[in-house]
Motif scaffolding. Structure first.
Motif, PDB file in Angstrom:
ATOM      1  N   LEU A  33      58.303  30.316  60.375  1.00  0.00           N
ATOM      2  CA  LEU A  33      58.830  31.629  60.028  1.00  0.00           C
ATOM      3  C   LEU A  33      57.729  32.630  59.670  1.00  0.00           C
ATOM      4  O   LEU A  33      57.915  33.841  59.815  1.00  0.00           O
ATOM      5  N   MET A  34      56.591  32.127  59.175  1.00  0.00           N
ATOM      6  CA  MET A  34      55.473  32.994  58.809  1.00  0.00           C
ATOM      7  C   MET A  34      54.173  32.230  58.954  1.00  0.00           C
ATOM      8  O   MET A  34      54.107  31.031  58.686  1.00  0.00           O
ATOM      9  N   ALA A  35      53.134  32.935  59.388  1.00  0.00           N
ATOM     10  CA  ALA A  35      51.792  32.364  59.428  1.00  0.00           C
ATOM     11  C   ALA A  35      50.802  33.489  59.130  1.00  0.00           C
ATOM     12  O   ALA A  35      51.032  34.644  59.506  1.00  0.00           O
ATOM     13  N   SER A  36      49.724  33.155  58.447  1.00  0.00           N
ATOM     14  CA  SER A  36      48.778  34.207  58.075  1.00  0.00           C
ATOM     15  C   SER A  36      47.387  33.641  57.821  1.00  0.00           C
ATOM     16  O   SER A  36      47.220  32.443  57.546  1.00  0.00           O
ATOM     17  N   ALA A  37      46.409  34.515  57.900  1.00  0.00           N
ATOM     18  CA  ALA A  37      45.025  34.207  57.533  1.00  0.00           C
ATOM     19  C   ALA A  37      44.446  35.462  56.901  1.00  0.00           C
ATOM     20  O   ALA A  37      44.584  36.560  57.458  1.00  0.00           O
ATOM     21  N   ASP A  38      43.819  35.306  55.747  1.00  0.00           N
ATOM     22  CA  ASP A  38      43.341  36.488  55.033  1.00  0.00           C
ATOM     23  C   ASP A  38      42.053  36.177  54.288  1.00  0.00           C
ATOM     24  O   ASP A  38      41.738  35.017  53.996  1.00  0.00           O
ATOM     25  N   ALA A  39      41.299  37.229  53.968  1.00  0.00           N
ATOM     26  CA  ALA A  39      40.058  37.104  53.213  1.00  0.00           C
ATOM     27  C   ALA A  39      39.954  38.279  52.253  1.00  0.00           C
ATOM     28  O   ALA A  39      40.323  39.404  52.596  1.00  0.00           O
ATOM     29  N   ARG A  40      39.463  38.007  51.046  1.00  0.00           N
ATOM     30  CA  ARG A  40      39.270  39.046  50.046  1.00  0.00           C
ATOM     31  C   ARG A  40      37.898  38.874  49.394  1.00  0.00           C
ATOM     32  O   ARG A  40      37.314  37.780  49.398  1.00  0.00           O
ATOM     33  N   ALA A  41      37.403  39.981  48.827  1.00  0.00           N
ATOM     34  CA  ALA A  41      36.111  39.975  48.151  1.00  0.00           C
ATOM     35  C   ALA A  41      36.221  40.743  46.842  1.00  0.00           C
ATOM     36  O   ALA A  41      37.117  41.570  46.661  1.00  0.00           O
ATOM     37  N   GLY A  42      35.300  40.462  45.927  1.00  0.00           N
ATOM     38  CA  GLY A  42      35.333  41.101  44.625  1.00  0.00           C
ATOM     39  C   GLY A  42      34.861  42.548  44.676  1.00  0.00           C
ATOM     40  O   GLY A  42      33.988  42.909  45.460  1.00  0.00           O
ATOM     41  N   GLY A  43      35.450  43.364  43.819  1.00  0.00           N
ATOM     42  CA  GLY A  43      35.015  44.742  43.665  1.00  0.00           C
ATOM     43  C   GLY A  43      33.936  44.834  42.608  1.00  0.00           C
ATOM     44  O   GLY A  43      33.633  43.876  41.910  1.00  0.00           O
ATOM     45  N   LYS A  44      33.327  45.999  42.475  1.00  0.00           N
ATOM     46  CA  LYS A  44      32.266  46.204  41.500  1.00  0.00           C
ATOM     47  C   LYS A  44      32.863  46.656  40.181  1.00  0.00           C
ATOM     48  O   LYS A  44      33.119  47.835  39.955  1.00  0.00           O
ATOM     49  N   THR A  45      33.119  45.701  39.303  1.00  0.00           N
ATOM     50  CA  THR A  45      33.624  45.979  37.973  1.00  0.00           C
ATOM     51  C   THR A  45      33.072  44.940  37.020  1.00  0.00           C
ATOM     52  O   THR A  45      32.859  43.784  37.412  1.00  0.00           O
ATOM     53  N   LEU A  46      32.811  45.340  35.796  1.00  0.00           N
ATOM     54  CA  LEU A  46      32.266  44.406  34.818  1.00  0.00           C
ATOM     55  C   LEU A  46      33.301  43.400  34.329  1.00  0.00           C
ATOM     56  O   LEU A  46      32.950  42.365  33.784  1.00  0.00           O
ATOM     57  N   ILE A  47      34.572  43.713  34.522  1.00  0.00           N
ATOM     58  CA  ILE A  47      35.615  42.786  34.089  1.00  0.00           C
ATOM     59  C   ILE A  47      35.497  41.501  34.907  1.00  0.00           C
ATOM     60  O   ILE A  47      35.632  41.504  36.124  1.00  0.00           O
ATOM     61  N   GLY A  48      35.222  40.411  34.227  1.00  0.00           N
ATOM     62  CA  GLY A  48      35.114  39.129  34.909  1.00  0.00           C
ATOM     63  C   GLY A  48      33.790  38.874  35.590  1.00  0.00           C
ATOM     64  O   GLY A  48      33.612  37.825  36.225  1.00  0.00           O
ATOM     65  N   SER A  49      32.835  39.790  35.470  1.00  0.00           N
ATOM     66  CA  SER A  49      31.573  39.637  36.201  1.00  0.00           C
ATOM     67  C   SER A  49      30.689  38.520  35.640  1.00  0.00           C
ATOM     68  O   SER A  49      29.704  38.144  36.261  1.00  0.00           O
ATOM     69  N   THR A  50      31.007  38.009  34.439  1.00  0.00           N
ATOM     70  CA  THR A  50      30.231  36.911  33.866  1.00  0.00           C
ATOM     71  C   THR A  50      30.737  35.541  34.321  1.00  0.00           C
ATOM     72  O   THR A  50      30.176  34.520  33.945  1.00  0.00           O
ATOM     73  N   ASN A  51      31.793  35.526  35.130  1.00  0.00           N
ATOM     74  CA  ASN A  51      32.376  34.277  35.627  1.00  0.00           C
ATOM     75  C   ASN A  51      32.225  34.235  37.139  1.00  0.00           C
ATOM     76  O   ASN A  51      32.780  35.065  37.847  1.00  0.00           O
ATOM     77  N   GLU A  52      31.487  33.261  37.641  1.00  0.00           N
ATOM     78  CA  GLU A  52      31.205  33.216  39.075  1.00  0.00           C
ATOM     79  C   GLU A  52      32.449  32.954  39.918  1.00  0.00           C
ATOM     80  O   GLU A  52      32.451  33.197  41.129  1.00  0.00           O
ATOM     81  N   LEU A  53      33.522  32.469  39.299  1.00  0.00           N
ATOM     82  CA  LEU A  53      34.762  32.194  40.029  1.00  0.00           C
ATOM     83  C   LEU A  53      35.806  33.303  39.868  1.00  0.00           C
ATOM     84  O   LEU A  53      36.888  33.222  40.457  1.00  0.00           O
ATOM     85  N   ASP A  54      35.496  34.342  39.086  1.00  0.00           N
ATOM     86  CA  ASP A  54      36.505  35.350  38.768  1.00  0.00           C
ATOM     87  C   ASP A  54      37.052  36.038  40.013  1.00  0.00           C
ATOM     88  O   ASP A  54      38.269  36.224  40.147  1.00  0.00           O
ATOM     89  N   ASP A  55      36.189  36.444  40.935  1.00  0.00           N
ATOM     90  CA  ASP A  55      36.656  37.135  42.143  1.00  0.00           C
ATOM     91  C   ASP A  55      37.554  36.229  42.976  1.00  0.00           C
ATOM     92  O   ASP A  55      38.525  36.692  43.590  1.00  0.00           O
ATOM     93  N   ILE A  56      37.241  34.936  42.996  1.00  0.00           N
ATOM     94  CA  ILE A  56      38.063  33.977  43.733  1.00  0.00           C
ATOM     95  C   ILE A  56      39.426  33.824  43.073  1.00  0.00           C
ATOM     96  O   ILE A  56      40.466  33.867  43.730  1.00  0.00           O
ATOM     97  N   GLU A  57      39.421  33.669  41.737  1.00  0.00           N
ATOM     98  CA  GLU A  57      40.682  33.542  41.006  1.00  0.00           C
ATOM     99  C   GLU A  57      41.552  34.781  41.160  1.00  0.00           C
ATOM    100  O   GLU A  57      42.777  34.680  41.318  1.00  0.00           O
ATOM    101  N   GLU A  58      40.938  35.955  41.109  1.00  0.00           N
ATOM    102  CA  GLU A  58      41.691  37.193  41.261  1.00  0.00           C
ATOM    103  C   GLU A  58      42.280  37.321  42.665  1.00  0.00           C
ATOM    104  O   GLU A  58      43.372  37.861  42.853  1.00  0.00           O
TER     105      GLU A  58
END
Length: 231
Positions: free
Chosen positions: A180-205
């Motif tokens: 019924l549905m199929a997809s493929a997607d990719a995302r990247a982190g933006g430039k913000t200090l929120i979460g920038s001290t965690n190397e996994l933050d952009d992935i989690e977001e």
């Protein structure tokens, strides 16, 4: 004159208050063989994955339950996943599993048995790239580095030193096996200090965004009025 440290502090506060989105959609995504047949995938519309397929004529409103299968790892050849430990891979699967469960249970009952009113949802993590913490923070607050990062975004589609993630997913009728549905997607982190001290933050977001996006897409297709778009 304002000292350098005070200047950077002001810039940092400005970025926290007015900074860009936590993550954004990349320009392209590299696929694996998780979906099997990729010929049906087309460029996604707004609020959809980069590559997307939704079967036409589906009565989405009749589905009330979801079987959410455990997330799997399906690595592209040059993925950073290949260099991570089994424990790190497992943690990433748990993170996406949790986000999907939290989002989908808002509109569906999560079950473990097939039924005529039940969807089968499957997702695979295909790529991740952790952020480079110190350089990510530096390029978020230092003006010249921030400018270079913005230029990189214009050329390549991603900022400097940020985290990135890619997934593939599909939804199947649990009794008929129809895709019924199929997809493929990719995302990247933006430039913000929120979460920038965690190397996994952009992935989690990114995982959080995808989970809410899927919940929204299903809600919208069911004609419900309480659909919440991802931010």
């Amino acid at each position: 004159m304002m000292s350098v440290s005070k200047y950077l502090a002001v810039v940092a506060i400005f970025l926290v208050v007015t900074g860009c989105a936590r993550t954004y959609q990349a320009r392209n995504v590299e696929t694996t063989d998780f979906l099997g047949d990729y010929s049906m995938l087309k460029e996604g519309n707004e609020d959809e994955a980069l590559l997307s397929y939704w079967k036409k004529g589906v009565n989405w409103a009749r589905y009330k339950k979801i079987i959410l299968e455990p997330v799997v790892i399906k690595k592209i050849p040059d993925s950073e996943l290949n260099e991570m430990t089994h424990a790190d891979n497992y943690r990433l699967k748990e993170l996406l599993d949790y986000r999907m469960q939290e989002a989908l249970k808002q509109g569906f009952r999560l079950v473990n048995k097939p039924g005529a009113d039940t969807l089968l949802v499957q997702f695979a993590i295909t790529d991740v790239e952790t952020s480079t913490v110190l350089l990510d923070m530096f390029s978020s607050v230092y003006p010249s580095a921030r400018t270079l990062s913005a230029l990189k975004h214009l050329v390549t589609g991603t900022e400097s030193f940020v985290g990135k993630a890619s997934i593939e997913g599909k939804i199947i009728d649990s009794t008929t096996g129809d895709l019924l549905m199929a997809s493929a997607d990719a995302r990247a982190g933006g430039k913000t200090l929120i979460g920038s001290t965690n190397e996994l933050d952009d992935i989690e977001e990114s995982y959080k965004y995808w989970a809410i996006q899927l919940s929204y897409q299903l809600c919208f297709r069911q004609g419900r009025l309480d659909c919440k778009k991802p931010e």
